[in-house]
Design an enzyme around this catalytic site. Structure first.
Site, short mmCIF file in Angstrom:
data_model
loop_
_atom_site.label_atom_id
_atom_site.label_comp_id
_atom_site.label_asym_id
_atom_site.label_seq_id
_atom_site.Cartn_x
_atom_site.Cartn_y
_atom_site.Cartn_z
N HIS A 52 0.82 -1.21 0.00
CA HIS A 52 0.00 0.00 0.00
C HIS A 52 0.85 1.26 0.00
CE1 HIS A 52 -3.89 -1.92 0.37
NE2 HIS A 52 -3.42 -2.71 1.33
N VAL A 173 1.73 -20.53 23.13
CA VAL A 173 1.95 -20.01 24.48
C VAL A 173 0.67 -20.15 25.28
CG1 VAL A 173 2.48 -17.94 25.83
CG2 VAL A 173 3.74 -18.40 23.72
N ARG A 313 -8.86 -10.23 9.69
CA ARG A 313 -8.14 -9.05 10.17
C ARG A 313 -8.26 -8.96 11.69
NH1 ARG A 313 -11.93 -7.28 6.45
NH2 ARG A 313 -11.15 -6.93 4.34
N CYS A 408 4.87 -30.28 -10.76
CA CYS A 408 3.62 -29.53 -10.91
C CYS A 408 3.54 -29.04 -12.35
CB CYS A 408 3.58 -28.34 -9.94
SG CYS A 408 2.17 -27.24 -10.18
N CYS A 410 0.94 -27.52 -13.97
CA CYS A 410 0.28 -26.23 -14.18
C CYS A 410 1.27 -25.07 -14.05
CB CYS A 410 -0.85 -26.03 -13.18
SG CYS A 410 -2.23 -27.16 -13.36
N CYS A 445 -5.35 -26.80 -11.76
CA CYS A 445 -5.90 -28.03 -11.18
C CYS A 445 -5.81 -28.06 -9.67
CB CYS A 445 -5.24 -29.25 -11.79
SG CYS A 445 -3.65 -29.71 -11.06
N CYS A 450 -0.31 -33.00 -8.85
CA CYS A 450 1.00 -33.05 -8.18
C CYS A 450 0.95 -33.26 -6.66
CB CYS A 450 1.79 -31.77 -8.48
SG CYS A 450 1.02 -30.27 -7.86
#
Length: 485
Positions: A52, A173, A313, A408, A410, A445, A450
């Site tokens: 940003h 923790v 968030r 992989c 793709c 996919c 894979c």
């Protein structure tokens, strides 16, 4: 019981990992406690991946200061740590006179924050910059960028580890007490001692604060849902396109964001939820994403959808109040040698390194720290085989035959890349840990071809049984016994 650390950081999301890296610049014994099995399982890995500019943040706020600083210095950081990054620019698109007034206010606010180059542009200029984005006018932000949030977080954590920081994953923790000026931090696995404690626990930062004796903070989880579109859509969107945001909403509105790898994200939505780990997605919200996203990018087709996901968030404001609260980064005299970071939501990704530097300065105000002359701020990432020219590909295969085997299809990720990811410096061996480090399983996919091959390589490299291979978190076992690959 471990030996005494100088600093223990609770949480290794993007901010905790950045703090760890900055701490490793000094002669300090530093440890990091993380409840998940990897460093980017929650908010840091579930977002739009946008760098940003800082025009959405109130002048004088920590959000504004750190966001602007993080944006300005990110090119250098990306080169040092080998983080995939593009400074694309961004459009905030409007349709009505009310929208135009808000854009003018946003531009003025951004300029007050020190952002250069903000410009209100007409429809013709929109089409010149982003031909497939619709709007009557827009604010153009030339300094906005896009990055890979997984690699960003992983890179800082790995670099910190290489500079001597100890990472303890799968260490939630459950208790903190201070005895003889030393913090004793109890996890589900052990007890760690430290002179300083840094609460960077993100969604659970209020919980850790309460363990330290601070009861005034409440994190309100606000879920945002996303669609991911196929890479074939990437050619239609070269920069993020946002609507004019509603100042009372929990986010910046449903927007379109290209990824550094060519996909497009639609989202996020904004919905307050009860649970901090409620990552579910809903049909109603998905329909909303398509409808709202289509206003500024009317080229969305359902055939391009390959996956959906959600992120949460860690907001410090309730649904009733709405909007944003500034980052809390504090020390307290009544709780010495502690630093609390609470409510680090967007733009936390952009602000991570400036926040980390600020945390170091808070410690340096209390005690003298000596520079680590052996600090090495550079990290060499995994080579992306598919992006190399033919000559380099041939050379890589000659040097390591595993570059010649595609795992992989793709994303054209090779066995050599998968093996490097499995043997990463942090010791992560979940399936998603390999996915985040290589992009394997992120294609059309989504791992259909894979995923089992990657699981087999994890089994072989780590000497695991099939039933012990985890997808992402504890108890996410992929198999109940032997399977045929």
């Amino acid at each position: 019981m471990k030996s005494i650390y100088d600093v223990i950081i609770i949480g290794s999301g993007v901010v905790g990992s950045a703090i760890a890296r900055e701490m490793s610049r000094f002669k300090l014994k530093v440890g990091v406690l993380e409840k998940e099995l990897d460093v980017c399982c929650e908010t840091s890995g579930r977002n739009s991946g946008v760098l940003h500019a800082g025009f959405n943040n109130k002048p004088g706020s920590l959000m504004a200061k750190f966001c602007v600083d993080g944006n300005k210095n990110f090119d250098t950081l990306a080169k040092e740590l080998n983080i995939p990054f593009k400074r694309t620019g961004k459009l905030v698109v409007g349709f009505t006179e009310e929208d135009k007034e808000k854009l003018m206010q946003m531009k003025q606010q951004g300029e007050s924050n020190g952002i250069e180059g903000l410009e209100i542009i007409d429809q013709n200029k929109i089409k010149e910059l982003a031909p497939y984005v619709d709007g009557n006018f827009a604010m153009y932000s030339p300094t906005t960028g896009i990055l890979n949030p997984f690699i960003y977080t992983i890179a800082m954590a790995e670099n910190a580890k290489e500079n001597g920081v100890h990472f303890y994953l799968d260490n939630e923790v459950i208790g903190i007490k201070r005895v003889d000026d030393i913090y004793q931090i109890e996890t589900r696995k052990s007890v760690y001692k430290s002179r300083w404690i840094i609460n960077s626990a993100g969604l659970n930062s209020d919980k850790i604060a309460k363990m330290l004796g601070i009861d005034e903070y409440t994190i309100y989880p606000c879920r945002g849902e996303y669609f991911i579109l196929d890479q074939k859509v990437g050619k239609y969107l070269e920069m993020p396109a946002y609507p004019v945001p509603n100042p009372k909403a929990g986010g910046l509105g449903i927007h379109l964001t290209p990824s550094v790898d060519g996909n497009v994200f639609i989202g996020p939505s904004s919905e307050y939820v009860e649970e901090k780990d409620d990552y579910s997605v809903t049909k109603e919200t998905m329909d909303l994403l398509i409808e709202d996203g289509g206003r500024i990018f009317p080229h969305i087709k359902r055939e391009h959808f390959i996956r959906n996901f959600s992120g949460i968030r860690p907001k410090l404001v309730s649904k009733e109040k709405g909007g944003y609260a500034d980052f809390i980064i504090e020390t307290r005299e009544d709780i010495p040698n502690s630093i609390n970071l609470v409510g680090i939501e967007s733009p936390g990704l952009t602000s991570a390194v400036p926040i980390a530097k600020y945390v170091v300065e808070l410690i340096k105000e209390k005690e003298k720290v000596e520079a680590n002359i052996n600090f090495n701020g550079k990290r060499k990432g995994i080579i992306n085989f598919s992006e190399q020219c033919l000559e380099i590909k041939r050379k890589l295969i000659e040097e390591n035959f595993n570059y010649g085997e595609i795992i992989c299809r793709c994303e054209t990720i090779t066995k050599a890349e998968i093996l490097q990811a499995i043997n990463n410096p942090l010791g992560v061996d979940t399936v998603t840990g390999i996915k985040y480090r290589t992009r394997a399983m992120m294609g059309r996919c989504q791992g259909g071809y894979c995923q089992t091959r990657i699981a087999q390589l994890i089994k072989e490299e780590k000497g695991k049984k099939e039933e012990d291979i985890l997808y992402s978190r504890k108890d996410s076992n992929m198999f109940v016994g032997k399977v045929r690959v």
